[in-house]
Design a protein around this motif. Sequence first.
Motif, short mmCIF file in Angstrom:
data_model
loop_
_atom_site.label_atom_id
_atom_site.label_comp_id
_atom_site.label_asym_id
_atom_site.label_seq_id
_atom_site.Cartn_x
_atom_site.Cartn_y
_atom_site.Cartn_z
N LEU A 1 1.42 -1.00 0.11
CA LEU A 1 -0.05 0.56 -0.13
C LEU A 1 1.10 1.11 -0.22
CD1 LEU A 1 -2.71 1.09 0.22
CD2 LEU A 1 -2.90 1.16 2.36
N ARG A 2 2.28 1.31 0.85
CA ARG A 2 3.17 2.49 0.36
C ARG A 2 3.17 2.50 -0.72
NH1 ARG A 2 4.97 -0.34 5.54
NH2 ARG A 2 6.07 -0.70 4.39
N ILE A 3 3.29 1.79 -1.76
CA ILE A 3 4.41 2.05 -2.43
C ILE A 3 2.86 2.04 -3.73
CG2 ILE A 3 5.32 1.05 -5.02
CD1 ILE A 3 5.81 -1.55 -2.83
N THR A 4 1.41 1.66 -4.07
CA THR A 4 0.32 1.90 -4.95
C THR A 4 -0.22 3.25 -4.18
OG1 THR A 4 -0.81 0.61 -3.79
CG2 THR A 4 1.09 -0.74 -5.52
N LYS A 5 -0.52 2.67 -3.06
CA LYS A 5 -0.96 4.42 -2.17
C LYS A 5 -2.82 3.82 -3.06
CE LYS A 5 2.47 6.96 -1.61
NZ LYS A 5 2.70 6.91 -0.49
N PRO B 1 -7.67 -0.89 -3.79
CA PRO B 1 -8.04 -2.13 -4.42
C PRO B 1 -6.91 -2.65 -5.03
CG PRO B 1 -9.75 -0.24 -4.62
CD PRO B 1 -8.60 0.05 -3.37
N MET B 2 -5.85 -1.55 -5.14
CA MET B 2 -4.71 -2.53 -5.85
C MET B 2 -3.95 -3.44 -5.39
SD MET B 2 -1.89 -0.34 -8.32
CE MET B 2 -3.15 0.17 -9.39
N THR B 3 -4.25 -3.29 -3.91
CA THR B 3 -2.71 -3.25 -3.27
C THR B 3 -3.26 -5.00 -2.43
OG1 THR B 3 -2.13 -1.28 -2.01
CG2 THR B 3 -2.62 -3.72 -0.07
N GLU B 4 -4.87 -5.11 -2.36
CA GLU B 4 -5.71 -6.32 -2.50
C GLU B 4 -5.33 -7.07 -3.46
OE1 GLU B 4 -9.48 -4.59 -1.18
OE2 GLU B 4 -8.86 -4.30 0.27
N GLU B 5 -5.53 -7.05 -4.95
CA GLU B 5 -5.37 -7.59 -5.91
C GLU B 5 -3.38 -8.16 -5.84
OE1 GLU B 5 -4.93 -7.38 -10.57
OE2 GLU B 5 -6.66 -6.18 -9.29
N ILE B 6 -2.41 -7.18 -5.37
CA ILE B 6 -1.68 -7.87 -5.92
C ILE B 6 -1.16 -8.82 -4.64
CG2 ILE B 6 0.86 -7.03 -5.37
CD1 ILE B 6 -0.20 -3.48 -7.08
N VAL B 7 -1.91 -8.11 -3.23
CA VAL B 7 -1.57 -9.77 -2.04
C VAL B 7 -2.24 -10.90 -2.49
CG1 VAL B 7 -1.96 -9.45 0.29
CG2 VAL B 7 -1.21 -7.50 -0.73
N GLN B 8 -3.53 -10.47 -2.69
CA GLN B 8 -3.94 -11.47 -3.57
C GLN B 8 -3.03 -12.82 -4.21
OE1 GLN B 8 -7.69 -11.80 -4.88
NE2 GLN B 8 -8.21 -14.15 -4.78
N ASP B 9 -2.61 -12.01 -5.93
CA ASP B 9 -2.08 -12.84 -6.81
C ASP B 9 -0.53 -12.84 -5.74
OD1 ASP B 9 -3.60 -11.60 -8.84
OD2 ASP B 9 -2.24 -10.31 -8.97
N VAL B 10 -0.24 -12.92 -5.17
CA VAL B 10 1.64 -13.23 -4.40
C VAL B 10 1.27 -14.05 -3.75
CG1 VAL B 10 3.23 -12.52 -2.95
CG2 VAL B 10 2.61 -10.61 -4.60
#
Length: 199
Positions: free
Chosen positions: A40-44, A47-56
Motif C-alpha cells: 500500500l505504501r507503494i501503490t497508494k 483495491p490495487m494492494t488487495e489484488e496484488i497481495v492476493q496474486d502474490v
Amino acid sequence: MPLKVTYNEPELLDQVAQGDSQAFSRLFHAYHQELADYVLRITKSLPMTEEIVQDVFIKIWTRREQLGGVNNFRAYLFISSRNHTFNIMREEARKALLYQQWAADIPFSEDPEHAPDRERYYLIIEDAVSLLAPQQQKVWRMSREEGLKHEEIAQRMQLSRETVKRHVSLALAAISKYVKCHARNVMGILLGLTQVLPN
C-alpha cells in the motif's frame, strides 16, 4: 508482523511445499497484514494492494514446491511482491497512456457508457500482440511496455538495430491489420501507436 517464533518456519515451508493447506493458511495470516501495508505504501491504492497481495499468495501456493529451498521466506516474499507491484503499476501506466492517445485522436464521448468501447479497443490490440511471432512480440513489448530504444533492445537481445527496427515495423503492420479487421474507426489508435514508438 513477521512469523511468530512459535512456528518453525523451515518446517512450515516444507509442509506448504508438500501441499499442506493449513500450513499455507498459517503462513498467509502471519505475513498478510505486513505485506499489505508494504504494498500500500507503494501503490497508494487499497483495491490495487488487495489484488496484488492476493496474486502474490496465489503464486506462492501454485509454486509451493519451490519453498523447500527458500532460506529467508520474508525476503523472498517481499522481493516477489515488490517486483509484481512494479509490473502491475507499469501495466496500469501503459493503459493510461493508451487511453490518453485515444482521447486525443478518437472522437469518443466523455459519457461513461462509452468506456467499454475504449476497453474493447485495448483488448483487440492485446489480442493482436499475442498473435505475433515470439521474438517479434518480445521486441514489441520491450519497445512499448518498457519504453526501450531500438539500441537498448538490440543490446539485450543481441540483435542488430536494423533487425529490431524491422521487428517493430512488422509488428505494427500486423497489429494494424488485425485491428482494422476487428474494429471500426481505429485510425486514431494506430496513429497513437506510432507516436509512442521509440526511434
